[in-house]
Design a protein around this motif. Structure first.
Motif, mmCIF file in Angstrom:
data_model
loop_
_atom_site.group_PDB
_atom_site.id
_atom_site.type_symbol
_atom_site.label_atom_id
_atom_site.label_comp_id
_atom_site.label_asym_id
_atom_site.label_seq_id
_atom_site.Cartn_x
_atom_site.Cartn_y
_atom_site.Cartn_z
ATOM 1 N N ASP A 139 0.849 -1.196 0.000
ATOM 2 C CA ASP A 139 0.000 0.000 0.000
ATOM 3 C C ASP A 139 0.886 1.248 0.000
ATOM 4 N N GLN A 140 1.446 1.539 -1.166
ATOM 5 C CA GLN A 140 2.331 2.699 -1.296
ATOM 6 C C GLN A 140 1.589 4.010 -1.042
ATOM 7 N N GLY A 141 0.299 4.030 -1.355
ATOM 8 C CA GLY A 141 -0.483 5.240 -1.103
ATOM 9 C C GLY A 141 -0.505 5.609 0.365
ATOM 10 N N ALA A 142 -0.603 4.601 1.243
ATOM 11 C CA ALA A 142 -0.573 4.860 2.682
ATOM 12 C C ALA A 142 0.780 5.409 3.101
ATOM 13 N N ILE A 143 1.864 4.841 2.551
ATOM 14 C CA ILE A 143 3.214 5.267 2.920
ATOM 15 C C ILE A 143 3.450 6.721 2.547
ATOM 16 N N VAL A 144 3.187 7.081 1.294
ATOM 17 C CA VAL A 144 3.540 8.431 0.847
ATOM 18 C C VAL A 144 2.668 9.488 1.519
ATOM 19 N N ARG A 145 1.430 9.155 1.834
ATOM 20 C CA ARG A 145 0.587 10.119 2.557
ATOM 21 C C ARG A 145 1.147 10.387 3.951
ATOM 22 N N GLN A 146 1.631 9.346 4.618
ATOM 23 C CA GLN A 146 2.212 9.542 5.946
ATOM 24 C C GLN A 146 3.526 10.325 5.885
ATOM 25 N N LEU A 147 4.154 10.344 4.720
ATOM 26 C CA LEU A 147 5.378 11.125 4.537
ATOM 27 C C LEU A 147 5.085 12.558 4.097
ATOM 28 N N GLY A 148 3.799 12.905 4.009
ATOM 29 C CA GLY A 148 3.421 14.274 3.686
ATOM 30 C C GLY A 148 3.216 14.552 2.221
ATOM 31 N N SER A 149 3.153 13.501 1.395
ATOM 32 C CA SER A 149 2.954 13.680 -0.046
ATOM 33 C C SER A 149 1.606 13.075 -0.434
ATOM 34 N N ASP A 150 1.433 12.765 -1.711
ATOM 35 C CA ASP A 150 0.248 12.074 -2.202
ATOM 36 C C ASP A 150 0.684 11.201 -3.375
ATOM 37 N N PRO A 151 -0.108 10.186 -3.761
ATOM 38 C CA PRO A 151 0.336 9.236 -4.783
ATOM 39 C C PRO A 151 0.683 9.868 -6.124
ATOM 40 N N ARG A 152 -0.092 10.858 -6.577
ATOM 41 C CA ARG A 152 0.203 11.483 -7.867
ATOM 42 C C ARG A 152 1.519 12.238 -7.817
ATOM 43 N N THR A 153 1.727 13.026 -6.776
ATOM 44 C CA THR A 153 2.978 13.785 -6.641
ATOM 45 C C THR A 153 4.169 12.848 -6.530
ATOM 46 N N PHE A 154 4.031 11.796 -5.737
ATOM 47 C CA PHE A 154 5.121 10.845 -5.585
ATOM 48 C C PHE A 154 5.472 10.201 -6.921
ATOM 49 N N ALA A 155 4.453 9.829 -7.709
ATOM 50 C CA ALA A 155 4.707 9.226 -9.012
ATOM 51 C C ALA A 155 5.435 10.193 -9.944
ATOM 52 N N MET A 156 5.032 11.462 -9.916
ATOM 53 C CA MET A 156 5.700 12.459 -10.751
ATOM 54 C C MET A 156 7.152 12.655 -10.331
ATOM 55 N N GLU A 157 7.399 12.679 -9.036
ATOM 56 C CA GLU A 157 8.767 12.823 -8.534
ATOM 57 C C GLU A 157 9.618 11.607 -8.905
ATOM 58 N N ALA A 158 9.018 10.416 -8.887
ATOM 59 C CA ALA A 158 9.745 9.212 -9.283
ATOM 60 C C ALA A 158 10.131 9.278 -10.756
ATOM 61 N N ILE A 159 9.218 9.742 -11.599
ATOM 62 C CA ILE A 159 9.521 9.891 -13.025
ATOM 63 C C ILE A 159 10.686 10.854 -13.230
ATOM 64 N N ASP A 160 10.656 11.976 -12.549
ATOM 65 C CA ASP A 160 11.744 12.954 -12.655
ATOM 66 C C ASP A 160 13.062 12.367 -12.162
ATOM 67 N N ARG A 161 13.004 11.672 -11.035
ATOM 68 C CA ARG A 161 14.208 11.096 -10.432
ATOM 69 C C ARG A 161 14.827 10.034 -11.339
ATOM 70 N N GLU A 162 13.994 9.357 -12.105
ATOM 71 C CA GLU A 162 14.470 8.281 -12.977
ATOM 72 C C GLU A 162 14.822 8.767 -14.382
ATOM 73 N N GLY A 163 14.840 10.073 -14.587
ATOM 74 C CA GLY A 163 15.317 10.619 -15.856
ATOM 75 C C GLY A 163 14.262 11.098 -16.820
ATOM 76 N N GLY A 164 13.006 11.156 -16.380
ATOM 77 C CA GLY A 164 11.950 11.691 -17.233
ATOM 78 C C GLY A 164 11.098 10.608 -17.875
ATOM 79 N N PHE A 165 10.124 11.060 -18.658
ATOM 80 C CA PHE A 165 9.124 10.156 -19.214
ATOM 81 C C PHE A 165 9.711 9.096 -20.135
#
Length: 326
Positions: A139-165
């Motif tokens: 349940d990654q959605g539960a994890i990222v919310r407890q870290l102060g983010s949200d699933p959409r933002t976390f996914a976008m940050e992961a895309i950026d961190r991994e070099g883009g689309f």
């Protein structure tokens, strides 16, 4: 001197025991015995092949969440043949985000979240059983919310961190990864009943909620959300289906279990595959081709489903939507 391996009394004890041994007793190297050399571990974020890759992934998680505890809430298991067993292990994990990693810079925040892991195992002379196929949904959605983010933002940050689309890692899609286990369940009455309930909901027979769910049902849903009652069950499943109204819903695996002193339980692994072409829990439709890997446990009482636990990874779904949108 040869190391003395723990002896587990039965398959359920084995699943609970090796989880504690690997993660909490820090015997990560024991994965080389308990997991087959060429194991497939599928999760919504991708696939890991081979026990050496599983060891690398486990160590990375421990570096980020060093005090993680994995509390086995239930193991719904079945013997699938002479030399074949299947477990669906529901875990409640607690941890502190103390290291840098996939969740970003360490925050020191406390986490609590669920995971369902479906494991297939064959008999092993050395340690009783050896796992050779796995489906793991956290349940990654539960994890990222407890870290102060949200699933959409976390996914976008992961895309950026991994070099883009263009170069980011793609979430899991089912083609081309056939492991040794090809079964679909144990044809148990309780497992079939829950699978039929989910199939009817996903085919718009929403009236089944009033007949198959206890009026006072307790629900644990993605994002670490707790709810109660039939209307909450209806709202969750309708919100998911409405996001992917034309997607193919499939029951991938269903098992049921009756044990003395326990309620009748069912474990169902399911999927949705198709276009994000409706409004629902994932915002405005984008037309993105999405694969949703889901897992559910249900406990039955005299008036139907008393407790339901549903796990999917919202971040992996959002990542597919965002990659499509570019």
């Amino acid at each position: 001197m040869t190391e003395q391996l723990p002896r587990y009394t039965d398959f359920c004890d084995y699943i609970l025991g090796i989880t504690e041994e690997i993660w909490e007793h820090r015997k990560v190297d024991s994965l080389r015995r308990y997991y087959s050399e060429g194991i497939f571990v599928r999760s919504p974020t991708g696939i890991v092949v081979g026990h050496e890759s599983v060891i690398v992934s486990t160590c990375a998680t421990l570096a980020e969440l060093p005090d993680r505890r994995l509390l086995g809430e239930d193991v719904i298991w079945a013997r699938m043949g002479e030399d074949s067993w299947l477990s669906s292990h529901r875990l409640f994990s607690t941890a502190t985000h103390l290291g840098n990693g996939q969740y970003g810079a360490a925050t020191g925040k406390k986490l609590a979240y669920r995971t369902i892991a479906d494991c297939h195992a064959h008999a092993c002379e050395e340690c009783g059983w050896q796992i050779d196929d796995e489906w793991l949904i956290r349940d990654q959605g539960a994890i990222v919310r407890q870290l102060g983010s949200d699933p959409r933002t976390f996914a976008m940050e992961a895309i950026d961190r991994e070099g883009g689309f263009e170069s980011c890692t793609r979430p899991f899609s089912p083609g081309g990864f056939n492991g040794p286990y090809r079964g679909e369940g144990n044809n148990d009455e309780t497992g079939n009943r829950y699978a039929d309930t989910l199939s009817r909901i996903m085919h718009a027979d929403l009236a089944v909620v009033s007949t198959e769910y206890d009026r006072a049902c307790h629900l644990e849903h993605p994002g670490g959300k707790t709810a109660h009652g039939r209307s909450a069950a209806d709202s969750f499943w309708l919100g998911l289906r409405s996001s992917f109204p034309a997607a193919e819903f499939k029951i991938d695996h269903a098992t049921g279990l009756s044990e003395q002193g326990m309620p009748r339980r069912a474990a169902v692994r399911w999927s949705l595959a198709g276009a994000h072409d409706g409004f629902g829990m994932f915002g405005a439709p984008t037309g993105a081709d999405v694969y949703v890997m889901g897992a559910s446990h249900a406990e039955f009482g005299p008036r139907g489903i008393r407790r339901e636990y549903v796990i999917l990874d919202e971040t992996a779904i959002w990542k597919q939507i965002l990659i499509h949108a570019g």
